[in-house]
Scaffold this active site. Sequence first.
Site, mmCIF file in Angstrom:
data_model
loop_
_atom_site.group_PDB
_atom_site.id
_atom_site.type_symbol
_atom_site.label_atom_id
_atom_site.label_comp_id
_atom_site.label_asym_id
_atom_site.label_seq_id
_atom_site.Cartn_x
_atom_site.Cartn_y
_atom_site.Cartn_z
ATOM 1 N N ARG A 71 52.153 7.364 21.153
ATOM 2 C CA ARG A 71 51.390 8.884 21.250
ATOM 3 C C ARG A 71 49.970 8.598 20.954
ATOM 4 O O ARG A 71 49.277 7.750 20.250
ATOM 5 C CB ARG A 71 51.823 9.836 20.428
ATOM 6 N N TYR A 199 54.105 7.678 28.373
ATOM 7 C CA TYR A 199 54.898 7.523 27.237
ATOM 8 C C TYR A 199 55.630 8.609 26.558
ATOM 9 O O TYR A 199 55.271 9.746 26.825
ATOM 10 C CB TYR A 199 53.822 7.183 26.003
ATOM 11 N N LYS A 208 58.211 16.343 21.316
ATOM 12 C CA LYS A 208 56.982 16.678 20.321
ATOM 13 C C LYS A 208 56.078 17.892 20.732
ATOM 14 O O LYS A 208 55.914 18.709 20.032
ATOM 15 C CB LYS A 208 55.971 15.318 20.146
ATOM 16 N N HIS A 228 59.999 18.217 11.626
ATOM 17 C CA HIS A 228 60.082 16.710 12.023
ATOM 18 C C HIS A 228 60.877 16.312 11.012
ATOM 19 O O HIS A 228 60.442 15.450 10.145
ATOM 20 C CB HIS A 228 58.484 16.177 11.997
ATOM 21 N N SER A 249 56.640 9.383 11.548
ATOM 22 C CA SER A 249 57.231 8.517 12.557
ATOM 23 C C SER A 249 57.295 7.044 12.067
ATOM 24 O O SER A 249 56.638 6.459 11.296
ATOM 25 C CB SER A 249 56.426 8.416 13.682
ATOM 26 N N CYS A 251 59.536 5.635 10.047
ATOM 27 C CA CYS A 251 59.781 5.282 8.674
ATOM 28 C C CYS A 251 61.288 5.504 8.279
ATOM 29 O O CYS A 251 61.666 5.635 7.096
ATOM 30 C CB CYS A 251 59.035 6.517 7.731
ATOM 31 N N ASP A 278 65.403 13.505 14.357
ATOM 32 C CA ASP A 278 64.029 13.531 14.612
ATOM 33 C C ASP A 278 63.471 15.100 14.484
ATOM 34 O O ASP A 278 62.436 15.031 13.858
ATOM 35 C CB ASP A 278 63.655 13.130 15.859
ATOM 36 N N ARG A 376 61.279 1.291 22.943
ATOM 37 C CA ARG A 376 62.095 2.345 22.577
ATOM 38 C C ARG A 376 63.274 2.254 23.304
ATOM 39 O O ARG A 376 63.653 1.457 24.070
ATOM 40 C CB ARG A 376 61.548 3.749 22.843
HETATM 41 C C1 OXD Z 1 57.553 9.892 16.759
HETATM 42 C C2 OXD Z 1 58.743 9.924 17.492
HETATM 43 O O1 OXD Z 1 56.519 9.390 17.116
HETATM 44 O O2 OXD Z 1 59.754 10.415 17.031
HETATM 45 O O3 OXD Z 1 57.602 10.710 15.822
HETATM 46 O O4 OXD Z 1 58.858 9.342 18.514
HETATM 47 MN MN MN Z 2 59.253 11.649 15.182
#
Ligand code: OXD
Ligand code: MN
Length: 596
Positions: A71, A199, A208, A228, A249, A251, A278, A376
């Site tokens: 991102r 992306y 998002k 989130h 993100s 984590c 998420d 991913r």
């Molecule tokens: C993020 C995702 O960047 O979930 O938080 O992709």
């Molecule tokens: Mn996320």
Amino acid sequence: MTHIVHEGLKAWVDETVKLGQPDQVYWVDGSQEERSRLTKRAIARGFIIPLDQEKYPGCYYSRSNPNDVARTEHLTYICTRKREEAGPTNNWMSPEDGYAKSKEIIKGSMAGRTMYVIPFSMGPIGSPFSKIGVEITDSLYVVLNMLIMARVGHKVLDQLGTAGAFTKCLHTRADLDVKHRLILHFPEDNAIVSTGSAYGGNALLGKKCLALRIASWQARKENWLAEHMLILGIEKDGKTEYVTAAFPSACGKTNLAMLIPPQGLKAKGYRIWTVGDDIAWLRIGPDGRLWACNPEAGFFGVAPGTNSKTNPNAIATMKKNTIFTNVVLGDALSVWWEDGEGAPPASGTSWDGKPWKPGLKDKDGKPVPGAHPNSRFTAPAGQCPSIAPNWEDPKGVPISAMIFGGRRERLAPLVFEALDWAHGVYVGATVASERTAAAVGKVGEVRRDPMAMLPFCGYNMGDYFGHWLRMGGDIPKPPKIFHVNWFRKDSTGKFLWPGYGENLRVLEWILARCSGKGKAVQTPIGWVPAKDGLDLTGLNLPAGAMDKLLEVKPDEWTAELDGVKSFFDQFGAALPEELWKQFETLKGRLKIKVLA
Ligand code: OXD
Ligand code: MN
């Protein structure tokens, strides 16, 4: 064209055709037949590569432009009439400028391409939680990912009817030049425009952009929360309780959401159910509790670090019907990533399309990773072995606890409980974490990431904190709020807590606290488990590790207040008085040094 005529939708599609000049327009119907037809088309055009279909049925490989792998927060804007609406933590652009700049990029950018129209529902179709969007895109990769990540096609148009509300999500990959990359949100118009990127977080606009940035704006107006957060169920003795958790993100939200109980706790009969990994949309239910729904239908997870030790359920989920992006492509059409599953292929191609083999070093002798750190997998949620039987229940699941967390080497103990809702909002508002690879920027740097929403809140975060505080007053039976930190290190830089499945020990304490049990001691920052508060059966921690994990050092917390103050200061009058009150009372408590 489809069977339903929604004049507003039709007009917007016509207008976009005039602007983008695609060769043809295709309405995605969401059928199985269509999925295989579009997959074949994507293979023929080189957007995806089929993996060995015996070993990886229905799985494909994709590689994005090397300049387009995460991102881009610096190119992400909230476009509201008044700048204050976006607040100091968002980039702002006026709607006029946003539309004008993006129009210049979109103009003619779809020439020679097909323009796809994807009607999608975030949340189960027809659920009171759900919102409809329509994504226009010139990327077949986006279409194939959206088919996994959302409910898509004719059934959504049926639900939309001839006059329903929907978010206009306009995406063109244009020439993928960073100069033409803009991720624009127009919450006042319920619209998103994304250009120059393919992306996921920038281009799968349901995720998002809609489910967090636009939805958070709508949630403030409609009195709910768009967060989130993962959602998981913890079953024991035939009863399942649900919690949500917000971490920045990369984590470990996906890992926690799919946790497998360690032996010591399995014996007690625990089972974990995944509802979402998420995003959580939360509404007050008729019983006065807060209920949560996962608006997504798939997982867009970080690959590196995922293996059958860290997350066996994720490995099982991606066994079929999965798109892998920017990992290593083995010569035998396999996939692999660092800290992944099994041995790397003897030779293959790296995420950026170069020949790669294990042990490859650059000219300075440094190992060359084969997968991008933010590579991913996109996999259907329904394939997850731990998916909750009720994950698509239109009324959602009731939430007992909400957990915030960050990645901190020091300071924050393994877990603590906020004193009440308002203090919990302060705890969420002051979350800080070391930066990961999910966004462009310096990895490791500590930044404040309130409620893990810093990159995703669609309006002024000062007002967002106010909305959280107000919601507390409106929820007759609010969940309790907690903070966790799995990442504390000892003086030699080693992690003190094993994490992964063992995190259930912390969840067990959290649920015990929610039912009025669970041994705790009060510290200046909140309730921390008593020495015998956590069940550590079968876990051999080094001597003294638990004391270090639960330690609250008032001096360190006092030092942290400077950073909190300057973070709060930037919101000026938009910051609720209540948060300053919390700040002052915490400061006072820290001075008294009531250490347990
Ligand atoms: C993020 C995702 O960047 O979930 O938080 O992709
Ligand atoms: Mn996320």
